[in-house]
Motif scaffolding. Structure first.
Motif, PDB file in Angstrom:
ATOM      1  N   VAL A   1       0.840  -1.208   0.000  1.00 30.48           N
ATOM      2  CA  VAL A   1       0.000   0.000   0.000  1.00 30.48           C
ATOM      3  C   VAL A   1       0.874   1.257   0.000  1.00 30.48           C
ATOM      4  N   LEU A   2       1.951   1.240   0.781  1.00 31.95           N
ATOM      5  CA  LEU A   2       2.875   2.383   0.774  1.00 31.95           C
ATOM      6  C   LEU A   2       3.511   2.574  -0.601  1.00 31.95           C
ATOM      7  N   PHE A   3       3.877   1.480  -1.245  1.00 31.66           N
ATOM      8  CA  PHE A   3       4.411   1.570  -2.601  1.00 31.66           C
ATOM      9  C   PHE A   3       3.391   2.188  -3.559  1.00 31.66           C
TER      10      PHE A   3
ATOM     11  N   LEU B   1      -0.968  -6.457  -5.501  1.00 31.53           N
ATOM     12  CA  LEU B   1      -0.117  -7.255  -4.616  1.00 31.53           C
ATOM     13  C   LEU B   1      -0.580  -7.153  -3.160  1.00 31.53           C
ATOM     14  N   ALA B   2      -1.082  -5.985  -2.759  1.00 29.30           N
ATOM     15  CA  ALA B   2      -1.613  -5.832  -1.405  1.00 29.30           C
ATOM     16  C   ALA B   2      -2.832  -6.723  -1.193  1.00 29.30           C
ATOM     17  N   ILE B   3      -3.682  -6.814  -2.199  1.00 30.80           N
ATOM     18  CA  ILE B   3      -4.867  -7.683  -2.109  1.00 30.80           C
ATOM     19  C   ILE B   3      -4.449  -9.142  -1.991  1.00 30.80           C
TER      20      ILE B   3
ATOM     21  N   ALA C   1      -2.160   0.820 -16.365  1.00 35.44           N
ATOM     22  CA  ALA C   1      -2.981   1.397 -15.292  1.00 35.44           C
ATOM     23  C   ALA C   1      -2.213   2.311 -14.345  1.00 35.44           C
ATOM     24  N   GLY C   2      -0.902   2.339 -14.427  1.00 36.77           N
ATOM     25  CA  GLY C   2      -0.143   3.217 -13.552  1.00 36.77           C
ATOM     26  C   GLY C   2       0.464   2.482 -12.372  1.00 36.77           C
ATOM     27  N   LYS C   3       1.351   3.161 -11.675  1.00 35.56           N
ATOM     28  CA  LYS C   3       2.102   2.561 -10.563  1.00 35.56           C
ATOM     29  C   LYS C   3       1.191   2.071  -9.441  1.00 35.56           C
ATOM     30  N   GLU C   4       0.126   2.814  -9.136  1.00 33.25           N
ATOM     31  CA  GLU C   4      -0.713   2.473  -7.988  1.00 33.25           C
ATOM     32  C   GLU C   4      -1.266   1.060  -8.090  1.00 33.25           C
ATOM     33  N   TRP C   5      -1.768   0.700  -9.284  1.00 34.49           N
ATOM     34  CA  TRP C   5      -2.435  -0.599  -9.405  1.00 34.49           C
ATOM     35  C   TRP C   5      -1.459  -1.765  -9.391  1.00 34.49           C
ATOM     36  N   VAL C   6      -0.208  -1.524  -9.749  1.00 32.97           N
ATOM     37  CA  VAL C   6       0.797  -2.584  -9.640  1.00 32.97           C
ATOM     38  C   VAL C   6       0.836  -3.110  -8.209  1.00 32.97           C
TER      39      VAL C   6
ATOM     40  N   LEU D   1       9.097   5.747  -0.786  1.00 43.10           N
ATOM     41  CA  LEU D   1       9.302   4.451  -1.422  1.00 43.10           C
ATOM     42  C   LEU D   1      10.451   3.691  -0.765  1.00 43.10           C
ATOM     43  N   LEU D   2      11.438   4.412  -0.258  1.00 39.56           N
ATOM     44  CA  LEU D   2      12.523   3.769   0.479  1.00 39.56           C
ATOM     45  C   LEU D   2      12.003   3.127   1.760  1.00 39.56           C
TER      46      LEU D   2
END
Length: 486
Positions: free
Chosen positions: A148-150, A229-231, A220-225, A159-160
């Motif tokens: 989620v942070l990513f 994975l969080a799901i 879809a952009g960085k968020e959905w990547v 991001l670090l």
């Protein structure tokens, strides 16, 4: 209700279910590990273009632009660059940024295994003391939070932090998962097969991660990547909670296993760990250095940065199953030796590639070789514990995970520091030389002795120091007439 309870009890006792969960755990962990590989270099480069005061004016006028301007053609060395600026675009500045980007991308990638090493010092002994359920569940929750942070992190520092937090989750879930499998399978052959299948999840994560990251980032952009994975991490947490209920199995006094410090002093375990480290260090170097090297030398588009890792991933996954067959005819130490020499050959050949298709053959060689090393050495570590120590599978796989982490610390940091000074090509050749020089040490794993066998010569010498002739001792012992005089 009784049927559901009975079904859950069967799943709880099923080794197959445990193997499936560990497989999914390693797959998710390595998807999160590798999905960032094609995403973050291009993401930071785009941020640089947006912030540049005079460069890429067309991008600034169109905030919805999705294509990165092509990087100019270069030779194999960034020192010999032929540049034809377009308008007011300073392509020299962009190439300089890409070269410098290796360093802070390397630091970001290395932050996860650094934290993971520290966490493993606690996770291994804790798993041996309370069991594997609680650490695995904790790992899923932390990996979900990291993803989620990513997803919503915008700047480098956020991001670090996300990458570092992932290291804690990986230490909990992966180390406990491998320890659980080793504990459930006491037969060496079955254990080796089970660990090999579980490592197939690691290979699947490495296979899917870069391609998944690059394709979803494009569409879809960085968020959905990272939301996907969080799901996945949340689903595994719910599954773990439903089946195993976070059972705590405390060891009774006197049942404590060998300490982590003692295991680290075992030379055979150290050799196994070093083999795992060197094998995976090649992948760590590639993940950090290859995408930017491709952007500069091949004008590679975004989708190609992830697809380029397909040969390594596919061949690694295949080898996790092939090794199970090879081990029926060949010893694991020999398989590891072959794998390390193949890594040497792949690292020597890969920098000569000038086009994307030319990366296929060295990629297949490197992926197959790393698969040979990992799949042969992970079961050997559990066997060494059985032969030489009290069973402490959580601790020994904490050591294996630390070796894996060191590879992804040294690899990215070397890629960041060395590439900017002597180039990507020489970095790969240095990795090849180090691997080649280490490989003969694996021959010591041919016949590892037990702890009791190591003590026999010392005791034997002490008890028979009064005998003047060794041959007399042998004959007297053989005839049953050896007498010890004080």
């Amino acid at each position: 209700m009784g049927f559901v309870k009975e079904r859950l009890e069967r799943l709880r006792a099923s080794n197959g279910m445990a193997m499936a969960i560990v497989y999914a755990t390693l797959m998710l962990d390595n998807m999160l590990l590798t999905a960032v590989v094609p995403v973050l270099p291009e993401y930071f480069f785009r941020q640089h273009l947006a912030e540049a005061p005079s460069n890429m004016s067309s991008l600034r006028h169109d905030p919805n632009a999705t294509e990165t301007p092509p990087i100019p053609s270069t030779t194999s060395s960034t020192a010999n660059v032929t540049i034809e600026p377009d308008g007011d675009c300073d392509m020299n500045q962009e190439l300089a940024f890409l070269s410098d980007e290796n360093l802070y991308i390397g630091i970001l990638f290395a932050s996860k295994p650094i934290v993971q090493i520290v966490a493993n010092a606690a996770v291994g002994p804790i798993s041996d003391y309370i069991g594997f359920d609680v650490p695995m569940f904790t790992g899923y929750v932390i990996m979900c939070f990291s993803a989620v942070l990513f997803a919503f992190g915008k700047n480098y520092s956020m991001l670090l932090v996300a990458r570092a937090i992932q290291g804690i989750g990986s230490a909990c879930a992966s180390t406990a998962g491998m320890g659980m499998l080793a504990d459930r399978y006491s037969d060496e052959e079955k254990r080796g097969r089970a660990l090999g299948i579980a490592l197939g999840g690691l290979a699947m994560g490495i296979l899917i991660g870069p391609v998944f990251g690059s394709v979803v980032y494009e569409l879809a952009g960085k968020e959905w990547v990272f939301l996907v994975l969080a799901i996945m991490a949340l689903f595994l947490a719910v599954t773990q909670l439903s089946i195993y209920r976070l059972n705590v199995e405390r060891r009774q006094p006197g049942e404590e296993g060998t300490s982590l410090a003692t295991l680290l002093r075992d030379p055979y375990i150290v050799i196994c760990a070093c083999a795992i480290m060197l094998g995976n260090m090649c992948i760590g170097v590639l993940e950090t250095g290859q995408p930017i090297w491709m952007m500069i030398n091949m004008c590679a588009p975004k989708w190609a940065l992830g697809v380029a890792f397909l040969p390594e991933s596919v061949s690694y996954m295949v080898m996790t199953y092939v090794v199970a067959l090879l081990c029926q005819s060949y010893p694991r130490w020999l398989i590891c030796v072959i794998g390390l020499y193949f890594i040497t050959a792949g690292c020597v050949g890969l920098p000569f590639a000038t086009k994307l298709p030319e990366l296929i053959v060295p990629g297949l060689v490197i992926g197959s070789a790393v698969g040979l090393v990992d799949t042969s050495m992970f079961p050997v570590m559990a066997t060494l514990v059985d032969q030489r120590h009290k069973p402490v599978y959580g601790s020994v796989y904490a050591i294996a995970d630390v070796a894996f982490c060191v590879a992804f610390i040294v690899g990215p940091l070397c890629a960041g520091l060395v590439v900017s000074t002597i180039g990507f090509e020489w970095l790969m050749w240095i990795v090849a030389m180090v691997t080649f020089l280490f490989t003969p040490l694996v021959f010591f794993l041919r016949k590892p002795t037990s702890q009791s066998e190591e003590k026999i010569p010392i005791l034997y010498h002490a008890k028979n120091s009064d005998f003047e002739n060794g041959d007399n001792v042998f004959h007297e012992a053989k005839n049953g007439s050896m007498v010890h005089s004080d």
